[in-house]
Enzyme design. Structure first.
Site, PDB file in Angstrom:
ATOM      1  N   CYS A  17      -1.413   7.086   9.603  1.00 45.35           N
ATOM      2  CA  CYS A  17      -0.137   6.207  10.214  1.00 45.35           C
ATOM      3  C   CYS A  17      -0.183   5.088  11.008  1.00 45.35           C
ATOM      4  O   CYS A  17      -1.211   4.986  11.781  1.00 45.35           O
ATOM      5  CB  CYS A  17       0.686   7.293  10.992  1.00 45.35           C
ATOM      6  SG  CYS A  17       1.484   8.454   9.915  1.00 45.35           S
TER       7      CYS A  17
ATOM      8  N   GLU B 247       0.778  -1.276   0.074  1.00 44.12           N
ATOM      9  CA  GLU B 247      -0.093   0.136   0.011  1.00 44.12           C
ATOM     10  C   GLU B 247       0.711   1.089  -0.046  1.00 44.12           C
ATOM     11  O   GLU B 247       1.895   0.963   0.402  1.00 44.12           O
ATOM     12  CB  GLU B 247      -1.020  -0.114   1.295  1.00 44.12           C
ATOM     13  CG  GLU B 247      -1.841  -1.284   1.277  1.00 44.12           C
ATOM     14  CD  GLU B 247      -2.991  -1.312   2.174  1.00 44.12           C
ATOM     15  OE1 GLU B 247      -2.699  -0.405   3.194  1.00 44.12           O
ATOM     16  OE2 GLU B 247      -3.790  -1.592   2.081  1.00 44.12           O
TER      17      GLU B 247
END
Ligand code: SF4
Length: 341
Positions: free
Chosen positions: A335, A85
């Site tokens: 994150c 990703e």
């Protein structure tokens, strides 16, 4: 994209040398992601070369845009059917950055990180890292014409310094003025504290930004959060950063994932400030507080008040501090959330 093989094929098939330059410019400077898009090439050449070579070493599976339109997450197939990703982020109006992955999964296994939970499958090649940039440049060209990638953060899946050779080769392509040509200062490499990597990076790329994910400055807590701390404990990281700052005179960005009730207290802020001042003058640090994005694990997000109080105390103690805006939480692209799910 393998430029050497393309150059050899063009030459073997009697094409003039400038065709390679046209391909390089179209791909690295103008965001073309397929040979069909390179209209500077004659049609017969486009038709022939597209069956021989691929520009991207990754194939998009799903592309998800956040509701606010400020983050786009891509999930990509690799040739061997692994997936990786990468995220496109609009940190400032009109200015895009990308967060690139360097490994499929990650062996470090930080306890709060979705990527770490999967373990390591394999390292990415330079081509697979660069392809993330090429894909997003092409995406912007199609969906936000005129807008460009202004920054690259090596902070997606994986610990970059555990794949040093590929990361280094990709950095050379990112910064080569004849290829992507990004300025060194627009690129950041984030490590969780891989000491040999920090030392090597200081020599090889002194102008590229270094970020260190610290999260705690007590070995006991840090080892629980970041198992690599057992191998490279805080005193070794401190020495490596001292040497890094002495050699490069560069500021270091300290990443601090803030977990509710774990490392968000006022005493944690004081200890962080003392630890940093033990390494170097406060002017060499900026602490980026990253409030934890709740995933399915045992941690909770800190309250806004705790985040603000932590950041304010650091500022009072002369440590520059910012709180990172969480972009892309609704697409699991923030994150610590990348996990190829
Ligand atoms: S936070 Fe970074 S180093 Fe830690 S497990 Fe996740 S990807 Fe790996």
């Amino acid at each position: 994209m393998d430029l050497k093989k393309i150059a050899a094929w063009l030459s073997d098939n009697g094409h003039p040398e400038f065709r390679l330059q046209q391909i390089t410019d179209a791909v690295y400077k103008k965001g073309s992601a397929s040979f069909e898009e390179i209209t500077a090439l004659p049609e017969p050449l486009r038709n022939a070369i597209k069956y021989k070579f691929r520009i991207l070493a990754i194939e998009p599976e799903t592309i998800l845009e956040s509701k606010a339109g400020d983050a786009v997450k891509g999930s990509f197939w690799l040739k061997d059917k692994h997936k990786v990703e990468s995220v496109l982020l609009n940190l400032f109006p009109g200015k895009w950055s990308i967060c690139v992955s360097t490994q499929v999964g990650c062996p470090v296994q930080c306890v709060f990180c979705a990527t770490g939970r999967r373990g390591l499958k394999r390292n990415l090649s330079p081509d697979e890292i660069i392809s993330q940039h090429l894909f997003w440049a092409n995406y912007l060209k199609k969906h936000r014409p005129g807008e460009k990638i202004g920054g690259v953060i090596y902070m997606g899946m994986g610990e970059p310094f555990l794949n040093y050779e590929s990361v280094a080769e990709s950095l050379r392509i990112m910064t080569d003025p004849d290829l992507i040509g990004l300025g060194d200062r627009h690129i950041s490499v984030s490590t969780v504290g891989h000491v040999p990597g920090i030392r090597r990076f200081a020599k090889d790329f002194p102008q590229i930004n270094l970020a260190v994910s610290l999260h705690a400055v007590e070995n006991e807590l840090r080892s629980k959060l970041v198992p690599l701390n057992d191998k490279y404990p805080l005193d070794q990281i401190s020495k490596a950063l001292k040497d890094y700052i002495y050699a490069t005179k560069r500021k270091v960005f300290i990443e601090y994932v803030m977990l509710g009730g774990v490392n968000d207290s006022q005493s944690s802020a004081r200890r962080l400030s003392e630890w940093l001042k033990g390494v170097a003058s406060p002017k060499y640090f900026t602490v980026n507080i990253i409030p934890y994005n709740a995933t399915a694990y045992d941690f909770k997000a800190p309250t806004k008040e705790r985040v603000a109080a932590f950041s304010n105390l650091l500022l009072t103690l002369n440590i520059s501090s910012t709180v990172r805006k969480s972009l892309g939480a609704d697409i699991i692209g923030a994150c610590g959330q990348l996990a190829d799910k």
